[in-house]
Scaffold this motif. Structure first.
Motif, PDB file in Angstrom:
ATOM      1  N   ARG A  42       0.829  -1.197   0.000  1.00  0.00           N
ATOM      2  CA  ARG A  42       0.000   0.000   0.000  1.00  0.00           C
ATOM      3  C   ARG A  42       0.871   1.257   0.000  1.00  0.00           C
ATOM      4  NH1 ARG A  42      -3.953  -1.409   5.133  1.00  0.00           N
ATOM      5  NH2 ARG A  42      -4.798  -3.417   4.385  1.00  0.00           N
ATOM      6  N   GLN A  43       0.693   2.070  -1.008  1.00  0.00           N
ATOM      7  CA  GLN A  43       1.340   3.381  -1.078  1.00  0.00           C
ATOM      8  C   GLN A  43       2.860   3.306  -0.857  1.00  0.00           C
ATOM      9  OE1 GLN A  43      -0.973   5.499  -2.726  1.00  0.00           O
ATOM     10  NE2 GLN A  43      -0.163   7.048  -1.354  1.00  0.00           N
ATOM     11  N   LEU A  44       3.488   2.278  -1.418  1.00  0.00           N
ATOM     12  CA  LEU A  44       4.939   2.132  -1.269  1.00  0.00           C
ATOM     13  C   LEU A  44       5.657   3.170  -2.127  1.00  0.00           C
ATOM     14  CD1 LEU A  44       7.470   0.587  -0.248  1.00  0.00           C
ATOM     15  CD2 LEU A  44       7.250  -0.858  -2.298  1.00  0.00           C
ATOM     16  N   SER A  45       6.567   3.906  -1.504  1.00  0.00           N
ATOM     17  CA  SER A  45       7.428   4.842  -2.235  1.00  0.00           C
ATOM     18  C   SER A  45       8.832   4.745  -1.661  1.00  0.00           C
ATOM     19  CB  SER A  45       6.910   6.275  -2.130  1.00  0.00           C
ATOM     20  OG  SER A  45       6.918   6.714  -0.786  1.00  0.00           O
ATOM     21  N   PRO A 102       4.536   6.422  -5.209  1.00  0.00           N
ATOM     22  CA  PRO A 102       3.568   5.595  -4.470  1.00  0.00           C
ATOM     23  C   PRO A 102       2.813   4.618  -5.367  1.00  0.00           C
ATOM     24  CG  PRO A 102       3.479   7.861  -3.687  1.00  0.00           C
ATOM     25  CD  PRO A 102       4.387   7.861  -4.890  1.00  0.00           C
ATOM     26  N   HIS A 157       0.486   0.652  -5.466  1.00  0.00           N
ATOM     27  CA  HIS A 157      -0.256  -0.416  -4.795  1.00  0.00           C
ATOM     28  C   HIS A 157      -0.049  -1.702  -5.590  1.00  0.00           C
ATOM     29  CE1 HIS A 157      -2.737   2.374  -2.289  1.00  0.00           C
ATOM     30  NE2 HIS A 157      -2.533   3.188  -3.313  1.00  0.00           N
ATOM     31  N   GLY A 194       5.111   3.857   3.268  1.00  0.00           N
ATOM     32  CA  GLY A 194       3.996   3.012   2.894  1.00  0.00           C
ATOM     33  C   GLY A 194       3.928   1.784   3.785  1.00  0.00           C
TER      34      GLY A 194
END
Length: 256
Positions: free
Chosen positions: A8-11, A24, A26, A64
């Protein structure tokens, strides 16, 4: 299908320069599903794998949330998850311990009571001769070392398997064997994330393809969307990759 891996919302940020390396995104991998992350070198594919296993270099920062079977992967929980709940087949075939014979590297991971029988089964399945057990990694071929890395994944039987560039440097036959092996590892209870720049390989082993470009996820599409001239794909870059394959006449150009 039940969710196995949920990102989720990995940056990812390069701390010294404040440069965004991964915007970001998903991504969800369900049980019984294999997803291929496809993109050119530098697109951020391997950074995602490193983020899942909390292995990013110190100069990078991830934001995230990542969940495995509903449990958050954090600096505190990841140590128990690595090797048990999730396994990484690394890109480098030098990941094996160079000072330890193959047999010892495998048996130290196993239940001693079932070592011999399980090891025999795995070696036969991977078409590895027993002689490799008495050799050091540098004494066997690159293809054999890749199979040993898969053997480790089989021994641990982790629900999540992440394969980072599993086919580079392999000849045509060895590449097809590797793809067949990876395909056979998928069960209804596990999930796979394959990281590759080999678009053709991704099409052969994945249920869905997630396409990265310069740190951005441009599209996640099911395999059946890759047909014709890419009319079912939403993003122009996805269509370009599809039409760039030799069987699609390179960028859609026809020589007829």
């Amino acid at each position: 299908m039940d969710k196995l891996l949920e990102i989720r919302q990995l940056s990812i940020l390069h701390k010294p320069s404040s440069t965004s390396l991964l915007h970001p995104l998903h991504l969800t991998v369900h049980k019984g599903e294999s997803i291929a992350l496809v993109g050119a070198s530098g697109s951020g594919k391997s950074l995602i794998a490193q983020s899942i296993f909390r292995l990013l270099p110190e100069n990078l920062k991830q934001n995230g949330e990542i969940f495995l079977d509903g449990l958050a992967i954090t600096d505190q929980t990841v140590r128990k998850m690595r090797g048990n709940k999730m396994m990484l087949i690394p890109q480098s075939i030098d990941a094996l311990d160079p000072l330890m014979k193959i047999g010892k590297q495998l048996t130290t991971l196993m239940n001693k009571e079932k070592n011999a029988q399980k090891l025999d089964t795995i070696l036969e399945y991977l078409n590895l001769n027993h002689t490799v057990l008495n050799r050091y990694p540098f004494e066997i071929s690159g293809g054999q070392r890749r199979r040993v890395l898969i053997a480790i994944a089989l021994i641990k039987s982790a629900p999540l398997l992440v394969a980072d560039e599993p086919t580079p440097g392999l000849d045509v036959d060895a590449r097809e064997d590797m793809l067949s092996l990876l395909q056979s590892l998928k069960t209804k209870n596990n999930g796979m994330l394959i990281i590759t720049h080999d678009f053709d390989a991704a099409l052969k082993i994945a249920d869905k393809i997630a396409i990265l470009r310069e740190g951005q996820m441009v599209e996640i599409a099911p395999i059946h969307a890759f047909c014709g001239k890419g009319e079912k794909l939403n993003h122009s870059y996805s269509r370009q990759l599809w039409n760039a394959l030799p069987e699609n006449s390179f960028w859609g150009y026809s020589h007829d």
